[in-house]
Scaffold this active site. Sequence first.
Site, PDB file in Angstrom:
ATOM      1  N   LEU A   1     -22.638 -51.669   6.551  1.00 26.86           N
ATOM      2  CA  LEU A   1     -22.224 -52.149   7.859  1.00 26.86           C
ATOM      3  C   LEU A   1     -21.201 -51.156   8.392  1.00 26.86           C
ATOM      4  O   LEU A   1     -20.419 -50.585   7.626  1.00 26.86           O
ATOM      5  CB  LEU A   1     -21.565 -53.534   7.772  1.00 26.86           C
ATOM      6  CG  LEU A   1     -22.430 -54.737   7.390  1.00 26.86           C
ATOM      7  CD1 LEU A   1     -21.557 -55.994   7.304  1.00 26.86           C
ATOM      8  CD2 LEU A   1     -23.552 -54.953   8.386  1.00 26.86           C
ATOM      9  N   ASP A   2     -21.184 -50.958   9.711  1.00 29.90           N
ATOM     10  CA  ASP A   2     -20.151 -50.119  10.305  1.00 29.90           C
ATOM     11  C   ASP A   2     -18.783 -50.705   9.970  1.00 29.90           C
ATOM     12  O   ASP A   2     -18.626 -51.922   9.817  1.00 29.90           O
ATOM     13  CB  ASP A   2     -20.294 -50.074  11.833  1.00 29.90           C
ATOM     14  CG  ASP A   2     -21.505 -49.272  12.276  1.00 29.90           C
ATOM     15  OD1 ASP A   2     -22.078 -48.552  11.443  1.00 29.90           O
ATOM     16  OD2 ASP A   2     -21.869 -49.385  13.472  1.00 29.90           O
ATOM     17  N   ARG A   3     -17.809 -49.846   9.908  1.00 28.39           N
ATOM     18  CA  ARG A   3     -16.440 -50.287   9.622  1.00 28.39           C
ATOM     19  C   ARG A   3     -15.990 -51.365  10.620  1.00 28.39           C
ATOM     20  O   ARG A   3     -15.321 -52.336  10.259  1.00 28.39           O
ATOM     21  CB  ARG A   3     -15.496 -49.079   9.699  1.00 28.39           C
ATOM     22  CG  ARG A   3     -14.044 -49.411   9.432  1.00 28.39           C
ATOM     23  CD  ARG A   3     -13.190 -48.161   9.396  1.00 28.39           C
ATOM     24  NE  ARG A   3     -11.810 -48.482   9.106  1.00 28.39           N
ATOM     25  CZ  ARG A   3     -10.884 -47.579   8.813  1.00 28.39           C
ATOM     26  NH1 ARG A   3     -11.197 -46.296   8.786  1.00 28.39           N
ATOM     27  NH2 ARG A   3      -9.650 -47.958   8.556  1.00 28.39           N
TER      28      ARG A   3
ATOM     29  N   THR B   1     -17.770 -53.551  12.199  1.00 27.23           N
ATOM     30  CA  THR B   1     -18.620 -54.739  12.196  1.00 27.23           C
ATOM     31  C   THR B   1     -18.224 -55.681  11.066  1.00 27.23           C
ATOM     32  O   THR B   1     -17.992 -55.251   9.941  1.00 27.23           O
ATOM     33  CB  THR B   1     -20.099 -54.338  12.022  1.00 27.23           C
ATOM     34  OG1 THR B   1     -20.451 -53.422  13.051  1.00 27.23           O
ATOM     35  CG2 THR B   1     -21.014 -55.555  12.085  1.00 27.23           C
TER      36      THR B   1
ATOM     37  N   ARG C   1     -25.549 -50.881  18.771  1.00 31.45           N
ATOM     38  CA  ARG C   1     -24.558 -50.383  19.717  1.00 31.45           C
ATOM     39  C   ARG C   1     -25.194 -49.447  20.744  1.00 31.45           C
ATOM     40  O   ARG C   1     -24.917 -49.539  21.948  1.00 31.45           O
ATOM     41  CB  ARG C   1     -23.440 -49.662  18.950  1.00 31.45           C
ATOM     42  CG  ARG C   1     -22.747 -50.555  17.951  1.00 31.45           C
ATOM     43  CD  ARG C   1     -21.905 -49.792  16.945  1.00 31.45           C
ATOM     44  NE  ARG C   1     -20.700 -49.238  17.547  1.00 31.45           N
ATOM     45  CZ  ARG C   1     -19.704 -48.718  16.828  1.00 31.45           C
ATOM     46  NH1 ARG C   1     -19.787 -48.681  15.505  1.00 31.45           N
ATOM     47  NH2 ARG C   1     -18.631 -48.246  17.426  1.00 31.45           N
TER      48      ARG C   1
END
Length: 335
Positions: free
Chosen positions: A148-150, A152, A262
Amino acid sequence: MKHIIGAKAVAAAPAVRQVTVDEGSEGQRLDNFLIRELKGVPKTHVYRIIRSGEVRVNKGRAAADTRVAVGDVVRLPPVRTSDAAEAKAARPAPARVFPVLFEDEHLLAIDKPADVAVHGGSGVSFGVIEQLRQARPEARFLELVHRLDRETSGILLVAKRRSALTRLQDQFRERETGKTYLALAIGTWPARLKVLDQPLHKYLQADGERRVRITTPEDPDGMRSITLVKVRHASAARAEAGLPAFSLLEVTIKTGRTHQIRVHLAGQGHAIAGDDKYGDFALNKRLAAQGLGRMFLHAWRLQFNHPATDERIALVAELPPELRAWAGPADAAGV
């Protein structure tokens, strides 16, 4: 007795080690097994000692792509780590406990908070996986199944056995999982716009920052990316607060590309509120002043087949408190 003036003490050379492969490493490639065992040793050196025959499996030479089995004895030659690796080992990641959504002997599902990287690297000393390993020193195997993105928050899977890792990753790769996020998009999302099928291209900016853009089907570096969108709630603009309309979306991804949600939403003119890479930066400042200091993207629901039993598992992570007030009345209580 001789005295050598100015001589420096020489550290003892590292010794040969014999490592027995356990269940957690069953089926792993030899090169990957060594990279994990010889932390801090450059990959180029790992491949060099394999080619030279210094690494032995059950007293015999082995290739980098050899699969190790439980009970195999691997000879590890003396190697020296870099000063940077030794310094890192001397400052391990702080242990941290994360909210657990599901756990058994095969896997662990946690609710990752925002602003925490999933692993160290790219300027980040440590992430979730390093902190979990420190908090669970008895765990023989802990590996990220996906990322997961930081920025998120939400559901993150961690495998506790190598067999679970490979089976779960196969499901992600074959699109057999169901991954749905909650995202707050700027503006009123068109209800008719339900499928985004646009290839994405990864690139680096001049400063080395990773970015993604929508490209054409003809782009040889473009990766097909499919995003499904459903409007869950719409809110009107609040001129007195300097805020536009927002749409709370359920976003299901059929492909797991970097920054996929995104970029796809921003490409339609409806960037995610609080997105500091692809969003409306002036609006983000106003949102932060009014309490939304992060990107509104949350890994809300995840479905997959259990790696051992094949039972269908459905997990849900409620919206964290900092997002609830922005989700609309129907979602203020959590999910």
